[in-house]
Design an enzyme around this catalytic site. Structure first.
Site, PDB file in Angstrom:
ATOM      1  CB  THR A 295      -0.994   0.000   1.175  1.00 18.18           C
ATOM      2  OG1 THR A 295      -1.880  -1.163   1.002  1.00 18.18           O
ATOM      3  CG2 THR A 295      -1.661   1.234   1.431  1.00 18.18           C
TER       4      THR A 295
ATOM      5  CG  PHE B 101       0.303   4.341   3.873  1.00 16.54           C
ATOM      6  CD1 PHE B 101      -0.882   4.623   4.570  1.00 16.54           C
ATOM      7  CD2 PHE B 101       0.898   3.293   3.528  1.00 16.54           C
ATOM      8  CE1 PHE B 101      -1.426   3.522   4.965  1.00 16.54           C
ATOM      9  CE2 PHE B 101       0.326   2.281   4.135  1.00 16.54           C
ATOM     10  CZ  PHE B 101      -0.929   2.445   4.743  1.00 16.54           C
TER      11      PHE B 101
END
Ligand SMILES: C=C(O[C@@H]1C=C(C(=O)O)C=C[C@H]1O)C(=O)O
Length: 355
Positions: free
Chosen positions: A257, A259
């Site tokens: 992921t 961010f």
């Protein structure tokens, strides 16, 4: 032999004394910088330059990742001496967002758990937090829609990005899966573990998958129910006293992921930067092609193009674009000028160091 060991340990003691002295001298210098500079304590461009230099100079045996982790904590402690600041993230404790906060800012920050991505934006917009950390895209599941929609409206800027490997675990109060009647998790986490769930839990008829606000929240719910499990991080299992039933259950082993760090300050160039913007154009043949043409003309590479409903008119879209370089770089500045001129809507989201 014993004498050899003693000799080696004496050497280590002497080095530790030197390190202690050096780290404290570094901290004093950081405090002095803090007194001399104006504005925010956290300077992402400077920290990015420090890590790039350390990577170039590191010849081991410690790995680049270990050096990065050690210096993240040293810098974190130095920053906290200048002025401890607050970073809002999607909580509660034990979320991947919290892991992202620690990976970027180290342990010496006030990490402020928030109930939603919306709340993270509000905390930073109101000044309760100095920065926010929010997920923006996952390698398996794509864009985080809520983050994109909020970026469109916010007066805040993107000041940094970081990537985090996401390892999902199944956890419960006990490891006997036959007792499980429901599984809690965040919709993104369910989606990242879709195949594993079908393959491994097909024999358990009637298991209910229940969405939670975050995966740490899912772990909290499972901690109150003998018949429930949660998909969350290992840290969440620790925080909520759950047992790990299965680890690394994400369908893609490289599940990552990305961010973003949001704040109110514009970031100066680091030399290895990215610029994010969002634009709209009229709905006619060739419009998107024309809109993006200035990038090629000024030799600017586009690293991401994502469309989202504009939420203004039916089937109207906005385009989120990431390009290489800083808005102060000459070719980027010229390209941005033309983009702004061509677009029916244009918003610069910020320039910041590459992850
Ligand atoms: C010391 C400074 O303040 C902060 C701390 C840093 C450090 O410890 O090296 C680097 C950048 C800033 O985030 C600085 O601005 O140089």
């Amino acid at each position: 032999m014993i004498e050899d060991l003693k000799h080696l340990r004496n050497k280590i003691d002497a080095i530790d004394d030197e390190l202690l002295e050096l780290i404290n001298t570094r901290a004093q210098l950081a405090q002095e910088v803090g007194r001399q500079k104006s504005g925010a304590v956290y300077r992402p461009e400077r920290e990015s330059q420090i890590f790039t230099r350390l990577q170039q100079h590191n010849h081991g045996p410690l790995s680049q990742i270990q050096i990065q982790q050690l210096f993240t904590e040293i810098i974190s402690a130095c920053r906290a001496l200048e002025d401890p600041f607050t970073v809002a993230y999607l909580g509660p404790e034990g979320t991947f967002s919290e892991e992202a906060v620690n990976k970027r800012f180290g342990k010496a920050v006030n990490a402020l758990p928030s109930r939603s991505i919306d709340e993270v934006f509000r905390q930073v917009e109101s000044g309760t937090a100095n920065f926010g950390v929010i997920p923006v895209e996952n390698s398996t599941e794509g864009a985080v829609g809520r983050t994109m929609d909020l970026l469109l409206q916010t007066p805040l800027l993107i000041c940094g990005e970081l990537e985090l490997a996401i390892h999902q675990c199944l956890m419960a109060k006990q490891v006997d899966l036959s007792k499980i009647r429901k599984i809690y998790s965040h919709p993104q986490s369910f989606a990242q573990c879709h195949s594993w769930l079908i393959e491994n839990l097909h024999h358990l008829q009637g298991i209910e998958c229940i969405n939670a606000a975050s995966n740490a929240d899912a772990a909290r719910l499972a901690a109150n129910d003998e018949h429930a499990a949660a998909i969350a991080s290992k840290k969440a299992a620790e925080v909520f006293g759950l047992m790990l039933c299965a680890c690394n259950i994400q369908d893609n082993s490289n599940n990552t992921t990305r961010f973003l760090i949001i704040g109110s300050q514009a970031v100066a160039p680091s030399g290895r930067d990215k610029t994010s913007l969002v634009m709209a154009t009229s709905n006619r043949p060739g419009a998107v092609h024309e809109l993006l043409a200035p990038l090629a003309r000024h030799q600017v590479s586009m690293t991401r193009l994502e469309s989202r409903p504009s939420r203004a008119n039916l089937w109207d879209y906005v385009f989120f674009v990431d390009i290489e370089g800083h808005q102060q770089d000459e070719n980027v500045a010229l390209a941005l000028q033309s983009l702004r001129h061509n677009a029916t809507f244009f918003k610069l989201l910020g320039s910041y160091p590459l992850a």
